[in-house]
Design a protein around this motif. Sequence first.
Motif, PDB file in Angstrom:
ATOM      1  N   ALA A 206       0.871  -1.171  -0.106  1.00  0.00           N
ATOM      2  CA  ALA A 206      -0.045  -0.047   0.077  1.00  0.00           C
ATOM      3  C   ALA A 206       0.789   1.285  -0.049  1.00  0.00           C
ATOM      4  N   MET A 207       2.187   1.070   0.331  1.00  0.00           N
ATOM      5  CA  MET A 207       3.181   2.437   0.610  1.00  0.00           C
ATOM      6  C   MET A 207       4.350   2.615  -0.256  1.00  0.00           C
ATOM      7  N   LYS A 208       4.459   1.361  -0.974  1.00  0.00           N
ATOM      8  CA  LYS A 208       5.995   1.257  -1.759  1.00  0.00           C
ATOM      9  C   LYS A 208       5.947   2.367  -2.828  1.00  0.00           C
ATOM     10  N   ASP A 209       4.762   2.829  -3.558  1.00  0.00           N
ATOM     11  CA  ASP A 209       5.010   3.727  -4.312  1.00  0.00           C
ATOM     12  C   ASP A 209       5.039   4.977  -3.997  1.00  0.00           C
ATOM     13  N   GLY A 210       4.981   5.234  -2.664  1.00  0.00           N
ATOM     14  CA  GLY A 210       5.328   6.593  -1.946  1.00  0.00           C
ATOM     15  C   GLY A 210       6.841   7.061  -2.238  1.00  0.00           C
ATOM     16  N   LYS A 211       6.967   8.339  -1.659  1.00  0.00           N
ATOM     17  CA  LYS A 211       8.230   8.914  -1.557  1.00  0.00           C
ATOM     18  C   LYS A 211       8.801   8.802  -0.220  1.00  0.00           C
ATOM     19  N   ARG A 212      10.131   8.319  -0.205  1.00  0.00           N
ATOM     20  CA  ARG A 212      10.764   8.210   1.122  1.00  0.00           C
ATOM     21  C   ARG A 212      12.266   8.421   1.083  1.00  0.00           C
ATOM     22  N   TRP A 213      12.608   8.644   2.261  1.00  0.00           N
ATOM     23  CA  TRP A 213      13.985   8.666   2.625  1.00  0.00           C
ATOM     24  C   TRP A 213      14.332   7.935   3.832  1.00  0.00           C
ATOM     25  N   GLU A 214      15.310   7.256   3.886  1.00  0.00           N
ATOM     26  CA  GLU A 214      15.565   6.509   5.171  1.00  0.00           C
ATOM     27  C   GLU A 214      16.653   7.325   5.858  1.00  0.00           C
ATOM     28  N   ILE A 215      16.044   7.459   7.065  1.00  0.00           N
ATOM     29  CA  ILE A 215      16.725   8.282   7.943  1.00  0.00           C
ATOM     30  C   ILE A 215      18.052   7.802   8.856  1.00  0.00           C
ATOM     31  N   PRO A 216      19.067   8.378   8.828  1.00  0.00           N
ATOM     32  CA  PRO A 216      20.317   7.532   9.350  1.00  0.00           C
ATOM     33  C   PRO A 216      20.312   6.797  10.363  1.00  0.00           C
ATOM     34  N   ALA A 217      20.547   5.593  10.524  1.00  0.00           N
ATOM     35  CA  ALA A 217      20.483   4.690  11.771  1.00  0.00           C
ATOM     36  C   ALA A 217      21.317   5.401  12.890  1.00  0.00           C
ATOM     37  N   ALA A 218      22.340   6.186  12.455  1.00  0.00           N
ATOM     38  CA  ALA A 218      23.171   6.592  13.745  1.00  0.00           C
ATOM     39  C   ALA A 218      22.527   7.871  14.477  1.00  0.00           C
ATOM     40  N   THR A 219      21.508   8.158  13.710  1.00  0.00           N
ATOM     41  CA  THR A 219      20.969   9.575  14.700  1.00  0.00           C
ATOM     42  C   THR A 219      19.638   9.162  15.634  1.00  0.00           C
ATOM     43  N   TYR A 220      19.554   7.861  15.731  1.00  0.00           N
ATOM     44  CA  TYR A 220      18.497   7.490  16.778  1.00  0.00           C
ATOM     45  C   TYR A 220      19.043   5.972  17.538  1.00  0.00           C
ATOM     46  N   PRO A 221      18.426   5.844  18.786  1.00  0.00           N
ATOM     47  CA  PRO A 221      19.027   4.683  19.197  1.00  0.00           C
ATOM     48  C   PRO A 221      18.582   3.390  18.370  1.00  0.00           C
ATOM     49  N   PRO A 222      19.256   2.239  18.306  1.00  0.00           N
ATOM     50  CA  PRO A 222      18.858   1.088  17.614  1.00  0.00           C
ATOM     51  C   PRO A 222      17.448   0.668  18.200  1.00  0.00           C
ATOM     52  N   ILE A 223      16.603   0.219  17.197  1.00  0.00           N
ATOM     53  CA  ILE A 223      15.360  -0.349  17.440  1.00  0.00           C
ATOM     54  C   ILE A 223      15.506  -1.631  17.512  1.00  0.00           C
ATOM     55  N   GLU A 224      16.104  -2.316  18.689  1.00  0.00           N
ATOM     56  CA  GLU A 224      16.238  -3.534  18.934  1.00  0.00           C
ATOM     57  C   GLU A 224      14.983  -4.261  19.095  1.00  0.00           C
ATOM     58  N   GLN A 225      14.434  -4.956  18.079  1.00  0.00           N
ATOM     59  CA  GLN A 225      13.252  -5.696  18.259  1.00  0.00           C
ATOM     60  C   GLN A 225      13.251  -6.970  18.883  1.00  0.00           C
ATOM     61  N   ALA A 226      12.552  -7.296  20.000  1.00  0.00           N
ATOM     62  CA  ALA A 226      12.998  -8.791  20.448  1.00  0.00           C
ATOM     63  C   ALA A 226      11.659  -9.376  20.727  1.00  0.00           C
ATOM     64  N   VAL A 227      11.654 -10.759  21.158  1.00  0.00           N
ATOM     65  CA  VAL A 227      10.480 -11.395  21.401  1.00  0.00           C
ATOM     66  C   VAL A 227      10.580 -12.381  22.495  1.00  0.00           C
ATOM     67  N   VAL A 228       9.699 -12.464  23.132  1.00  0.00           N
ATOM     68  CA  VAL A 228       9.882 -13.199  24.585  1.00  0.00           C
ATOM     69  C   VAL A 228       8.559 -14.201  24.422  1.00  0.00           C
ATOM     70  N   MET A 229       8.997 -15.325  25.041  1.00  0.00           N
ATOM     71  CA  MET A 229       7.741 -16.418  25.610  1.00  0.00           C
ATOM     72  C   MET A 229       7.203 -15.931  26.604  1.00  0.00           C
ATOM     73  N   LEU A 230       5.759 -15.940  27.122  1.00  0.00           N
ATOM     74  CA  LEU A 230       5.076 -15.648  28.230  1.00  0.00           C
ATOM     75  C   LEU A 230       5.012 -16.940  28.943  1.00  0.00           C
ATOM     76  N   LYS A 231       5.145 -16.570  30.316  1.00  0.00           N
ATOM     77  CA  LYS A 231       5.206 -17.811  31.274  1.00  0.00           C
ATOM     78  C   LYS A 231       3.853 -18.799  31.320  1.00  0.00           C
ATOM     79  N   ASN A 232       2.704 -18.264  31.092  1.00  0.00           N
ATOM     80  CA  ASN A 232       1.274 -18.811  30.883  1.00  0.00           C
ATOM     81  C   ASN A 232       1.060 -19.294  29.410  1.00  0.00           C
ATOM     82  N   ALA A 233       2.063 -19.234  28.710  1.00  0.00           N
ATOM     83  CA  ALA A 233       1.889 -19.793  26.929  1.00  0.00           C
ATOM     84  C   ALA A 233       1.090 -21.313  27.412  1.00  0.00           C
TER      85      ALA A 233
END
Length: 273
Positions: A206-233
């Motif tokens: 839905a958005m790939k045809d839009g206009k974009r500029w990737e913001i340099p990663a050095a200008t913000y803290p790393p978005i370290e995305q993590a997963v965890v299993m819940l104890k009551n799984a």
Amino acid sequence: MIFYKQVCRAAFFTLALALSFSFTSRPLRAQKREVRIAAAADLQFGMSDLAHQFEKSTGDVLHVTYGSSGNFFSQLQNGAPFDLFFSADIDYPNKLQSAGLAEPGSIFTYAIGRIVIWAPADSKLEVAHQHWNALLDAGVNKIAIANPEHAPYGRAAVAAMQAAGIYDKVKVKLVFGENISQAAQFVQSSNAQAGIVALSLATSPAMKDGKRWEIPAATYPPIEQAVVMLKNAKDKDAARAFLEFVKSEPGRATLTKYGFALPPAGPSAAPKV
């Protein structure tokens, strides 16, 4: 002739009984396993693809709910019924583990998020050339970002604007989406003229045809995305199986396809469950 028919009939029933015993004596797979997943909104397209591949290969069923990581964190603290939590940062999973709500040692980083300035294809902005100046353009009255109070992508957007020295100039223009997906919708629907959104959404159909500029990663803290299993799984084996798929080569390739950077492969990236 009668004797021959009787012999044939007896042989038929013997064969039928043998076949019946053969099939019923085989170990049958248990009922389809189900995994309940709370996923950060930036995963909307990548997770959908991962889930489709996993369900097709295993027959298991994934129930995925998307939202802001901060809101999910609050819900999980109050016992929300999820098996896995795919957060847009690592802080919330760490807090859940510290509170005794997660399987010990189950946290692992599955991706590194990226952010972009995005505008619709018919916009007069040329963000690929203007970079930060696009947000200072007189035609931009509203800039959509995720709410930094509970969305990691919103916090990254604020940090990047501060690093660029423009935050104080544009903060009156900011409008907050409940999560990064809603922020993207604000720009798509022209309720904002530009936005700072996840690259994983900016590259979606839905958005790939839009206009974009990737913001340099050095200008913000790393978005370290993590997963965890819940104890009551409910079904930890099924949850583990999906985690194994996410860190497999096909899983990592899928995340790359949707605009995520990846942590190094190997033991450090693997769930310790």
